[in-house]
Design a protein around this motif. Structure first.
Motif, PDB file in Angstrom:
ATOM      1  N   ASN A 160       0.854  -1.179   0.000  1.00 28.16           N
ATOM      2  CA  ASN A 160       0.000   0.000   0.000  1.00 28.16           C
ATOM      3  C   ASN A 160       0.892   1.231   0.000  1.00 28.16           C
ATOM      4  N   ARG A 185      -4.404   2.779  -1.948  1.00 30.64           N
ATOM      5  CA  ARG A 185      -5.618   1.963  -1.838  1.00 30.64           C
ATOM      6  C   ARG A 185      -6.632   2.277  -2.933  1.00 30.64           C
ATOM      7  N   ARG A 189      -7.910  -0.535  -5.655  1.00 32.52           N
ATOM      8  CA  ARG A 189      -9.320  -0.938  -5.669  1.00 32.52           C
ATOM      9  C   ARG A 189      -9.952  -0.704  -7.030  1.00 32.52           C
ATOM     10  N   PHE A 205     -11.966  -6.568  -0.086  1.00 35.52           N
ATOM     11  CA  PHE A 205     -10.634  -6.058   0.241  1.00 35.52           C
ATOM     12  C   PHE A 205     -10.355  -6.199   1.732  1.00 35.52           C
ATOM     13  N   ASP A 207      -6.944  -5.466   4.856  1.00 32.54           N
ATOM     14  CA  ASP A 207      -5.650  -4.893   5.211  1.00 32.54           C
ATOM     15  C   ASP A 207      -4.832  -5.934   5.955  1.00 32.54           C
ATOM     16  N   GLY A 216      -4.398   3.329   6.198  1.00 32.48           N
ATOM     17  CA  GLY A 216      -4.592   1.903   6.010  1.00 32.48           C
ATOM     18  C   GLY A 216      -3.447   1.102   6.605  1.00 32.48           C
ATOM     19  N   GLN A 220      -2.013  -4.395   1.328  1.00 34.07           N
ATOM     20  CA  GLN A 220      -3.428  -4.443   0.986  1.00 34.07           C
ATOM     21  C   GLN A 220      -3.696  -5.724   0.198  1.00 34.07           C
TER      22      GLN A 220
END
Length: 229
Positions: A160, A185, A189, A205, A207, A216, A220
């Motif tokens: 990330n 992120r 996504r 999704f 973490d 975050g 990821q």
């Protein structure tokens, strides 16, 4: 049974040159964060009941070693384009304690290409892999994995970029010299949602690692599930 396929050129010669013992670095990345990634992947595979797994970009085998000890998994294929990494993975697998083991194959081929032998697996994992692919080739990865192989489940983990500042890094720096890109992120996504919509999957999704409310976590992940046709 562990086996290299014939398309892994030079495997026997390279293995003969390696020492009898395997250094820890060959078997696993020992950082706490990577251990958390591995635990997250194994937890996911257990939760979906995966019995056959593709490890795409398997490297030196840190995930393969864990998969080999999962009692519910009966077939594993590790895929990488690095002969030296696969040699290290094979040696590590050969040093596992003797016990009933799944069928394990290591293949030195690209997962950017369609391959009929990789069709009909329960799950595929790309563990810290996509960031090593040139961005202009990500479409080829997408087509191979989601259109050709079409596993029932796919898990992708990647750094990330938003979190890099908490590692003391410049915002434009990358964590490894071989990384071709790192996504925050929102960008990750968008990519994953696009892949899912183009190929008949849903995606969620998560973490991995210590979580910051604003930035975050350091890693990821996206977990894809094939929709019923």
């Amino acid at each position: 049974m562990n086996a290299f396929h014939d398309d892994w050129a030079g495997a026997s010669e390279m293995s003969a040159e390696m020492p009898a013992w395997i250094r820890d670095v060959c078997a696993r990345d020992t950082t706490d964060l990577h251990e958390e990634r591995l635990a997250a992947v194994l937890g996911y595979l257990r939760s979906v009941g995966a019995r056959s797994v593709l490890d795409l970009g398997c490297g030196e085998g840190s995930l393969l070693l864990r998969l080999a000890q999962e009692s519910q998994i009966n077939r594993i294929v590790g895929v990488d384009i690095s002969n030296s990494s696969l040699a290290c993975a094979q040696r590590a697998l050969d040093n596992l304690p003797s016990q009933p083991a799944p069928q394990i194959e290591l293949r030195c081929v690209s997962f950017m290409e369609a391959n009929a032998e990789f069709v009909d697996f329960d799950a595929a994992v790309l563990l810290e892999t996509i960031e090593h692919v040139d961005p202009q080739h990500l479409g080829r990865v997408e087509e191979a994995v989601f259109r050709s192989y079409r596993p029932r489940h796919v898990m992708v983990t990647t750094p990330n970029q938003d979190y890099n500042v908490l590692h003391g890094m410049h915002p434009d720096a990358m964590r490894h010299p071989d990384h071709r890109f790192e996504w925050g992120r929102a960008r990750f996504r968008r990519w994953a949602l696009g892949v899912a919509s183009r190929h008949g999957y849903c995606v969620r999704f998560d973490d991995i690692g210590p979580f910051d409310a604003e930035l975050g976590a350091s890693t990821q992940s996206a977990m894809f599930q094939k929709l019923s046709s």
